[in-house]
Design a protein around this motif. Structure first.
Motif, short mmCIF file in Angstrom:
data_model
loop_
_atom_site.label_atom_id
_atom_site.label_comp_id
_atom_site.label_asym_id
_atom_site.label_seq_id
_atom_site.Cartn_x
_atom_site.Cartn_y
_atom_site.Cartn_z
N GLY A 178 7.43 4.68 -54.10
CA GLY A 178 7.74 5.33 -55.37
C GLY A 178 8.60 6.56 -55.25
N ALA A 179 8.32 7.41 -54.25
CA ALA A 179 9.08 8.64 -54.07
C ALA A 179 10.54 8.38 -53.74
CB ALA A 179 8.45 9.50 -52.97
N LEU A 180 10.85 7.18 -53.24
CA LEU A 180 12.23 6.83 -52.90
C LEU A 180 12.93 6.07 -54.02
CD1 LEU A 180 11.63 5.85 -49.19
CD2 LEU A 180 13.10 7.71 -49.96
N VAL A 181 12.25 5.05 -54.57
CA VAL A 181 12.93 4.23 -55.58
C VAL A 181 13.17 4.99 -56.87
CG1 VAL A 181 12.09 2.06 -54.61
CG2 VAL A 181 10.75 3.19 -56.40
N LYS A 182 12.38 6.04 -57.13
CA LYS A 182 12.62 6.81 -58.36
C LYS A 182 13.97 7.51 -58.33
CE LYS A 182 10.62 11.27 -57.08
NZ LYS A 182 11.91 11.97 -57.21
N ASP A 183 14.49 7.76 -57.12
CA ASP A 183 15.77 8.47 -56.98
C ASP A 183 16.98 7.55 -57.12
OD1 ASP A 183 14.41 10.83 -56.51
OD2 ASP A 183 14.46 10.61 -54.33
N LEU A 184 16.77 6.24 -57.05
CA LEU A 184 17.91 5.32 -57.04
C LEU A 184 18.69 5.34 -58.35
CD1 LEU A 184 16.37 2.25 -55.16
CD2 LEU A 184 17.71 4.15 -54.24
N GLY A 185 18.01 5.63 -59.45
CA GLY A 185 18.71 5.67 -60.72
C GLY A 185 19.11 7.06 -61.16
N ASP A 186 18.71 8.08 -60.37
CA ASP A 186 18.91 9.46 -60.81
C ASP A 186 19.72 10.30 -59.84
OD1 ASP A 186 17.36 8.90 -63.03
OD2 ASP A 186 15.50 9.63 -62.13
N ALA A 187 20.42 9.68 -58.92
CA ALA A 187 21.13 10.45 -57.89
C ALA A 187 22.16 11.40 -58.48
CB ALA A 187 21.79 9.50 -56.89
N GLY A 188 22.86 10.97 -59.53
CA GLY A 188 23.88 11.82 -60.13
C GLY A 188 23.31 13.10 -60.69
N GLY A 189 22.25 12.98 -61.48
CA GLY A 189 21.61 14.16 -62.04
C GLY A 189 20.95 15.02 -60.98
N ASP A 190 20.38 14.37 -59.97
CA ASP A 190 19.75 15.12 -58.88
C ASP A 190 20.78 15.98 -58.14
OD1 ASP A 190 17.37 13.96 -59.56
OD2 ASP A 190 17.32 12.55 -57.88
N ALA A 191 21.95 15.41 -57.92
CA ALA A 191 23.02 16.17 -57.26
C ALA A 191 23.45 17.35 -58.13
CB ALA A 191 24.21 15.27 -56.97
N ALA A 192 23.53 17.12 -59.44
CA ALA A 192 23.92 18.19 -60.36
C ALA A 192 22.89 19.31 -60.37
CB ALA A 192 24.10 17.63 -61.77
N GLY A 193 21.62 18.95 -60.14
CA GLY A 193 20.56 19.95 -60.12
C GLY A 193 20.36 20.60 -58.77
N GLY A 194 21.19 20.25 -57.79
CA GLY A 194 21.11 20.87 -56.47
C GLY A 194 20.07 20.28 -55.55
N ARG A 195 19.57 19.09 -55.88
CA ARG A 195 18.56 18.48 -55.02
C ARG A 195 19.20 17.90 -53.76
NH1 ARG A 195 14.23 15.32 -58.93
NH2 ARG A 195 13.99 16.96 -60.49
N ARG A 196 18.38 17.79 -52.71
CA ARG A 196 18.86 17.29 -51.42
C ARG A 196 18.04 16.06 -51.00
NH1 ARG A 196 23.56 18.75 -50.03
NH2 ARG A 196 23.06 18.85 -47.79
N THR A 197 17.93 15.11 -51.90
CA THR A 197 17.20 13.89 -51.60
C THR A 197 18.04 13.01 -50.67
OG1 THR A 197 18.13 12.71 -53.49
CG2 THR A 197 16.12 13.96 -53.87
N VAL A 198 17.40 11.97 -50.13
CA VAL A 198 18.12 11.05 -49.26
C VAL A 198 19.30 10.43 -50.00
CG1 VAL A 198 17.98 8.87 -48.00
CG2 VAL A 198 16.14 10.55 -47.80
N ALA A 199 19.08 10.05 -51.26
CA ALA A 199 20.15 9.42 -52.03
C ALA A 199 21.35 10.35 -52.22
CB ALA A 199 19.62 8.97 -53.39
N VAL A 200 21.09 11.64 -52.34
CA VAL A 200 22.17 12.62 -52.54
C VAL A 200 22.85 12.95 -51.22
CG1 VAL A 200 22.68 15.00 -53.23
CG2 VAL A 200 21.13 13.61 -54.62
#
Length: 290
Positions: A178-200
Motif C-alpha cells: 500500500g505504501a508504494l502503490v499509493k504513490d503511483l498515481g500521485d508522483a506529480g503532486g508529490d514532486a510539487a510538494g517536495g516529497r522524496r518518494t521512490v517514484a519521485v
C-alpha cells in the motif's frame, strides 16, 4: 455544523476509516477469548475511529499543495472545507480519542496515544514520513499493527497465534504494498510538494518494481506463515495471495499505458484496498462464529 462534519468525514477518507476500525474488530475477536466487556470494546472502537479520523484529517490539512497538484476532489483541495476549520476538528477528534480511550482502559489509551503520535509523524515535521517511502512504510506498518493490538487490548484478553500472524501479514501488506502503490498515481503532486518518494527520486519504473516485489513477498510469505503457525489465519491470508497477483497485474498493465490518467494509474491501489477489505472481513466473520 452538519455540513462541516460531513466534509471533515469525507476529507478523512471514509474507506480508510472503516478499514482501520475493521482491523480493530479483527484484533478484538481474535483474542484468546471473545470480548468479555462489550461496553469497553465499543468504547475502544469509538476511540479508534476518532484517532483514525484525526490522523487522516490532519493529513488532508498538511497535503493541500500536493492534493491540488494531483487534481484531488477532496473537500480541502477543492476549497469546500477551510483548512483552519479542519484543523480545529482535528484537535477535537484527538481529544475525543483520548477521552474515549481512557474510558476503555489504560492499555487501550496507550495504543490510542501511540496511534496519534504515528499519525502526527506521518504528516508533520520533523519526521514527515509521507515524504519518504521508507519512513512511510515504517509508520504505516506501525499504524496497522497498533490497530490489531488495540482491538486485543479492548477485548481484555491475550494474543492468539491467529491474531499475531494475521496482524503482521496485513501490516506488512500495508507497508510493502500500500505504501508504494499509493504513490503511483500521485508522483506529480508529490514532486510539487517536495516529497522524496521512490517514484519521485528513482522514477516510476523503480516504484513499480518495488511494488511488485512487495506484493509477491507478502502474497507468498503470508499463507506460508499461516500454514506453519496459525492455520485459521489462512482464511485471511489466502485472499492476500490472490490480491497480490491482482496488484502485480495492475502494476504491469498500468506500466504499458503511456498516457494513463491519475485514476487509471491508481488501479493497483484499488486492488490493494479491495484485497485488505476482503481478507479482514473474511477473517472477522469466521472468528466471530468459531
Amino acid at each position: 455544523m452538519p455540513e462541516t462534519a460531513r466534509l471533515c468525514w469525507s476529507e478523512a477518507r471514509p474507506l480508510v476509516q472503516t478499514m482501520f476500525v475493521l482491523r480493530f474488530a479483527v484484533g478484538a475477536v481474535s483474542a484468546v477469548q471473545a470480548p468479555g466487556a462489550l461496553s469497553r470494546t465499543v468504547l475502544g472502537m469509538a476511540a479508534w475511529w476518532c484517532a483514525v479520523s484525526c490522523a487522516y484529517l490532519l493529513n488532508g490539512v498538511t497535503d493541500v499543495r500536493e492534493d491540488r497538484a494531483n487534481g484531488s476532489r477532496r473537500p480541502i483541495a477543492r476549497g469546500a472545507l477551510p483548512v483552519r476549520t479542519a484543523a480545529v476538528v482535528t484537535a477535537l477528534l484527538a481529544a475525543a480519542a483520548l477521552v474515549l480511550g481512557a474510558l476503555a482502559g489504560g492499555e487501550v489509551l496507550a495504543w490510542v496515544v501511540g496511534f496519534l503520535l504515528l499519525g502526527w509523524a506521518y504528516s508533520v515535521g520533523p519526521v514527515r514520513a509521507k515524504d519518504s517511502s521508507v519512513r512511510c512504510a515504517l509508520v504505516v506498518f506501525g499504524m496497522g499493527a497498533a490497530s490489531y493490538a488495540a482491538g486485543v487490548a479492548a477485548a481484555g484478553s491475550g494474543w492468539t497465534a491467529t491474531g499475531v500472524v494475521f496482524g503482521l501479514v496485513m501490516s506488512a501488506w500495508m507497508a510493502l504494498v500500500g505504501a508504494l502503490v499509493k504513490d503511483l498515481g500521485d508522483a506529480g503532486g508529490d514532486a510539487a510538494g517536495g516529497r522524496r518518494t521512490v517514484a519521485v527520486v528513482r522514477g516510476m519504473a523503480a516504484a513499480r518494481a518495488l511494488a511488485v516485489l512487495g506484493a509477491v513477498l507478502v502474497g507468498v510469505a503470508g499463507p506460508v506463515a499461516a500454514a506453519r503457525w496459525a492455520p485459521l489465519a489462512l482464511v485471511g491470508t489466502v485472499p492476500v495471495a490472490a490480491g497480490a497477483a491482482w496488484v502485480v497485474a495492475q502494476v504491469l498493465r498500468d506500466a504499458r499505458r503511456s498516457n494513463a490518467d491519475r485514476q487509471q494509474r491508481r488501479g493497483a491501489y484499488r486492488a490493494f484496498m479491495v484485497t485488505q477489505y476482503a481478507a479482514n472481513l473474511l477473517l472477522v466473520a469466521v472468528l466471530a462464529v468459531v
